[in-house]
Design a protein around this motif. Structure first.
Motif, PDB file in Angstrom:
ATOM      1  N   PRO A  32       0.797  -1.226   0.000  1.00 42.73           N
ATOM      2  CA  PRO A  32       0.000   0.000   0.000  1.00 42.73           C
ATOM      3  C   PRO A  32       0.831   1.278   0.000  1.00 42.73           C
ATOM      4  O   PRO A  32       1.874   1.354   0.653  1.00 42.73           O
ATOM      5  CB  PRO A  32      -0.794  -0.109   1.305  1.00 42.73           C
ATOM      6  CG  PRO A  32       0.069  -0.909   2.201  1.00 42.73           C
ATOM      7  CD  PRO A  32       0.923  -1.809   1.342  1.00 42.73           C
ATOM      8  N   ASP A  35      -3.057   4.122   1.904  1.00 40.15           N
ATOM      9  CA  ASP A  35      -4.085   3.119   2.183  1.00 40.15           C
ATOM     10  C   ASP A  35      -4.628   2.457   0.925  1.00 40.15           C
ATOM     11  O   ASP A  35      -5.717   1.895   0.923  1.00 40.15           O
ATOM     12  CB  ASP A  35      -5.240   3.763   2.975  1.00 40.15           C
ATOM     13  CG  ASP A  35      -5.746   5.030   2.301  1.00 40.15           C
ATOM     14  OD1 ASP A  35      -5.325   5.293   1.151  1.00 40.15           O
ATOM     15  OD2 ASP A  35      -6.542   5.758   2.918  1.00 40.15           O
ATOM     16  N   LYS A  36      -3.862   2.531  -0.155  1.00 40.40           N
ATOM     17  CA  LYS A  36      -4.324   1.963  -1.428  1.00 40.40           C
ATOM     18  C   LYS A  36      -3.197   1.165  -2.047  1.00 40.40           C
ATOM     19  O   LYS A  36      -2.060   1.643  -2.091  1.00 40.40           O
ATOM     20  CB  LYS A  36      -4.708   3.135  -2.343  1.00 40.40           C
ATOM     21  CG  LYS A  36      -5.656   2.787  -3.431  1.00 40.40           C
ATOM     22  CD  LYS A  36      -6.447   3.973  -3.970  1.00 40.40           C
ATOM     23  CE  LYS A  36      -5.652   5.120  -4.497  1.00 40.40           C
ATOM     24  NZ  LYS A  36      -6.460   6.107  -5.208  1.00 40.40           N
ATOM     25  N   ASN A 274       5.228   6.840  -0.158  1.00 43.13           N
ATOM     26  CA  ASN A 274       4.304   6.913   0.979  1.00 43.13           C
ATOM     27  C   ASN A 274       4.312   8.299   1.615  1.00 43.13           C
ATOM     28  O   ASN A 274       3.257   8.854   1.932  1.00 43.13           O
ATOM     29  CB  ASN A 274       4.664   5.837   2.012  1.00 43.13           C
ATOM     30  CG  ASN A 274       3.816   4.592   1.818  1.00 43.13           C
ATOM     31  OD1 ASN A 274       2.596   4.646   1.978  1.00 43.13           O
ATOM     32  ND2 ASN A 274       4.436   3.495   1.435  1.00 43.13           N
TER      33      ASN A 274
END
Ligand code: UTP
Length: 297
Positions: A32, A35-36, A274
């Motif tokens: 991720p 959150d994806k 991130n």
């Protein structure tokens, strides 16, 4: 507007050895960013560019990708019962029209060219996009995704097109490197004629610093070349070799896009992605920034 591209191939058959042990039982493409998972960013970028048919070339241990793009009635029921509308909308919004997602198994990880060739029966003599999910390309604020930029440029030019960016000289041995011809600006990037391609040259042998990153638009002739199954660098069937053999037959351009590319197949690129994506999120940016400024390293 001329021709359109409706199909995209997502090669996800690689082993992801640089991310072991995380990728021992989990596909690299499911890592991720905030959150994806990476693969969902790629699918969303393709949809924005007009893609309506999504072809995944998978391998061993990649079932989580199929589950990710399928209904989970259990999760949806629980979210509904608990009144969690945001979560419910998020999982429902990513569902594709039934029949528009296909999975093909690459039986051995014989290279990116081999993975693309495995999808050949789904591509009926038409141009196709290819997206590598581990090359995450973040659009500029308010700007289009990389593939949309490429499709718009391709509609004027046709032939083959690759996304490209300049890399430091000492990194050429990690990329397919372009022998550049004439260059000209477009509304959101620079198109450069591709005169030749070299896979992973040492810096001293590199014809330029212009490197291919994971977005391609391929005309059908590339599949005829892939069919020959010739092995190249690293003993793998390389897409760059087939593309190189089409030079002189069809137009071939690289597109230096607007946006930021993160190499999420590497640990550093994954961490940078991130942080960058989190700093663009209103729900996370302020707290993360405060923490980053105060963190005792
Ligand atoms: P990489 O060169 O990053 O290889 O592949 P990898 O196996 O995924 O990762 P490492 O190097 O072992 O950590 C580039 C892209 O091509 C796909 C990968 O899934 C990735 O998106 N690929 C590569 C295939 O689909 N099949 C292959 O045989 C090789």
């Amino acid at each position: 507007m001329s021709a359109t591209i409706t199909k995209a191939i997502f090669p996800v058959g690689g082993l992801g050895t640089r991310f072991l042990p995380a990728t021992k039982s989990m596909p690299k493409e499911m890592l991720p960013i905030v959150d994806k998972p990476l693969i969902q960013y790629a699918v969303e970028e393709a949809a924005e560019a007009g893609i309506t048919e999504f072809i995944f070339v998978t391998g061993r241990g990649k079932a989580a990708i199929e589950d990710h793009f399928d209904h989970s009635t259990e999760i949806e029921d629980i979210l509904k019962q608990r009144g969690k509308e945001n979560g419910l909308n998020a999982v429902r919004a990513m569902m594709k029209t039934p029949g528009s997602v296909a999975y093909i198994r690459q039986q051995e990880p014989a290279g990116l060219g081999h993975a693309i060739w495995c999808a050949r029966h789904y591509i009926n003599n038409e141009p196709v996009a290819v997206l590598l999910a581990d090359d995450l390309i973040k659009p500029a604020t308010g700007g289009n995704g990389c593939l949309k930029q490429m499709v718009e440029a391709w509609q004027d030019r046709g032939g083959n097109m690759v996304a490209a960016m300049e890399v430091p000289k000492q990194q050429t041995s990690s990329y397919g490197i372009i022998t550049p011809g004439a260059s000209f600006g477009t509304s959101d990037g620079t198109l450069t004629e591709v005169k030749g391609l070299v896979e992973k040259p040492e810096p001293a042998d590199a014809p330029s610093r212009l490197a291919i990153v994971g977005r391609y638009i391929l005309e059908p002739g590339v599949f005829d070349e892939l069919e020959k199954m010739e092995r190249g660098a690293g003993g793998e069937i390389q897409i760059t070799d087939s593309l190189a053999r089409r030079i002189g037959h069809v137009p071939f351009f690289s597109h230096q896009f607007t946006g930021t590319r993160f190499d999420c197949g590497s640990k550093l690129g994954f961490l940078q992605a991130n942080i960058s994506y989190a700093l663009s999120r209103p729900d996370l940016a302020a707290d993360l920034e405060t923490w980053l400024k105060g963190v005792d390293l």
